[in-house]
Scaffold this motif. Structure first.
Motif, mmCIF file in Angstrom:
data_model
loop_
_atom_site.group_PDB
_atom_site.id
_atom_site.type_symbol
_atom_site.label_atom_id
_atom_site.label_comp_id
_atom_site.label_asym_id
_atom_site.label_seq_id
_atom_site.Cartn_x
_atom_site.Cartn_y
_atom_site.Cartn_z
ATOM 1 N N TYR A 42 5.920 9.939 0.156
ATOM 2 C CA TYR A 42 5.060 8.707 0.126
ATOM 3 C C TYR A 42 5.640 7.963 1.197
ATOM 4 O O TYR A 42 6.687 7.739 1.293
ATOM 5 C CB TYR A 42 4.999 8.206 -1.166
ATOM 6 C CG TYR A 42 4.150 9.285 -2.240
ATOM 7 C CD1 TYR A 42 2.884 9.227 -2.439
ATOM 8 C CD2 TYR A 42 4.738 10.151 -3.073
ATOM 9 C CE1 TYR A 42 2.088 10.151 -3.289
ATOM 10 C CE2 TYR A 42 4.348 11.121 -3.961
ATOM 11 C CZ TYR A 42 3.141 11.053 -3.999
ATOM 12 O OH TYR A 42 2.412 12.015 -4.695
ATOM 13 N N THR A 61 10.149 4.808 2.148
ATOM 14 C CA THR A 61 9.829 6.152 2.235
ATOM 15 C C THR A 61 10.111 6.924 0.820
ATOM 16 O O THR A 61 11.327 6.380 0.263
ATOM 17 C CB THR A 61 10.357 7.244 3.205
ATOM 18 O OG1 THR A 61 11.737 7.247 3.078
ATOM 19 C CG2 THR A 61 9.767 6.863 4.549
ATOM 20 N N THR A 110 0.790 -1.251 0.014
ATOM 21 C CA THR A 110 0.024 0.154 -0.069
ATOM 22 C C THR A 110 0.835 1.321 -0.017
ATOM 23 O O THR A 110 2.156 1.157 0.801
ATOM 24 C CB THR A 110 -0.779 -0.210 1.221
ATOM 25 O OG1 THR A 110 -1.514 -1.131 1.327
ATOM 26 C CG2 THR A 110 -1.653 1.255 1.254
ATOM 27 N N VAL A 111 0.639 2.075 -0.925
ATOM 28 C CA VAL A 111 1.233 3.292 -0.819
ATOM 29 C C VAL A 111 0.265 4.709 -0.197
ATOM 30 O O VAL A 111 -0.933 4.718 -0.539
ATOM 31 C CB VAL A 111 1.653 3.879 -2.301
ATOM 32 C CG1 VAL A 111 2.364 5.160 -2.153
ATOM 33 C CG2 VAL A 111 2.597 2.719 -2.866
ATOM 34 N N CYS A 112 0.954 5.361 0.755
ATOM 35 C CA CYS A 112 0.183 6.437 1.319
ATOM 36 C C CYS A 112 1.034 7.860 1.218
ATOM 37 O O CYS A 112 2.333 7.931 1.084
ATOM 38 C CB CYS A 112 -0.036 6.080 3.045
ATOM 39 S SG CYS A 112 -0.625 4.554 3.328
ATOM 40 N N ASP A 113 0.348 8.814 1.131
ATOM 41 C CA ASP A 113 0.773 10.130 1.349
ATOM 42 C C ASP A 113 0.974 10.627 2.743
ATOM 43 O O ASP A 113 0.137 10.702 3.588
ATOM 44 C CB ASP A 113 -0.190 10.887 0.524
ATOM 45 C CG ASP A 113 0.262 12.487 0.314
ATOM 46 O OD1 ASP A 113 1.251 12.902 1.030
ATOM 47 O OD2 ASP A 113 -0.278 13.162 -0.403
ATOM 48 N N VAL A 114 2.444 10.901 2.664
ATOM 49 C CA VAL A 114 2.695 11.427 4.367
ATOM 50 C C VAL A 114 3.573 12.575 4.248
ATOM 51 O O VAL A 114 4.317 12.980 5.050
ATOM 52 C CB VAL A 114 3.632 10.075 4.811
ATOM 53 C CG1 VAL A 114 2.973 8.980 5.214
ATOM 54 C CG2 VAL A 114 5.011 9.934 3.809
ATOM 55 N N CYS A 119 3.331 8.750 13.362
ATOM 56 C CA CYS A 119 2.305 9.054 14.254
ATOM 57 C C CYS A 119 3.024 9.646 15.108
ATOM 58 O O CYS A 119 4.244 9.506 15.283
ATOM 59 C CB CYS A 119 1.200 7.889 14.537
ATOM 60 S SG CYS A 119 2.076 6.475 15.282
#
Length: 125
Positions: free
Chosen positions: A27, A84, A4-8, A15
């Protein structure tokens, strides 16, 4: 294996109190799956002090010994690794690019985060 790729973008850690993100990360690819496959794609591991360290052959062997130990206790074991990225390693606007090609581009140079061991009870049927 699942990825899964998330926008960070704009974050310095995953967190509050969580894994630090590399400077400029836009990402985060999160990959989970069979430890022997995931570990082979890892070039780093997240050490206990939160720092990324190079993944050596001896570290890979040590991790696989832990996996064998958990497996001998009838536990199902998954490995989790991340990467990252300052930009996506593929052209997101290229409609001819397959999911497999995107997956292959994102799973390069992963950082091993840890193992998850769980009881996988027998099912009826």
């Amino acid at each position: 294996m699942m990825l899964t790729v998330c926008d960070v973008s704009g974050r310095v850690e995953l967190c509050d109190g969580g894994m630090p993100l590399d400077h400029g990360a836009q990402y985060l690819a999160v990959c989970k799956g069979a430890p022997n496959f995931i570990i082979d794609y890892c070039t780093e591991f997240l050490a206990e002090d939160g720092q990324a360290k190079p993944m050596t052959d001896s570290e890979k062997a040590r991790l696989l010994e832990v996996v064998d130990d958990y497996s001998s206790q009838a536990l199902r074991v998954l490995a989790v690794a991340v990467r990252t990225m300052t930009e996506l390693p593929y052209d997101a606007s290229d409609e001819d690019l397959s999911s497999d090609q995107k997956f292959q581009a994102c799973r390069v140079g992963l950082r091993f985060v840890g193992l998850v061991a769980s009881i996988d009870p027998d099912r009826d049927g």
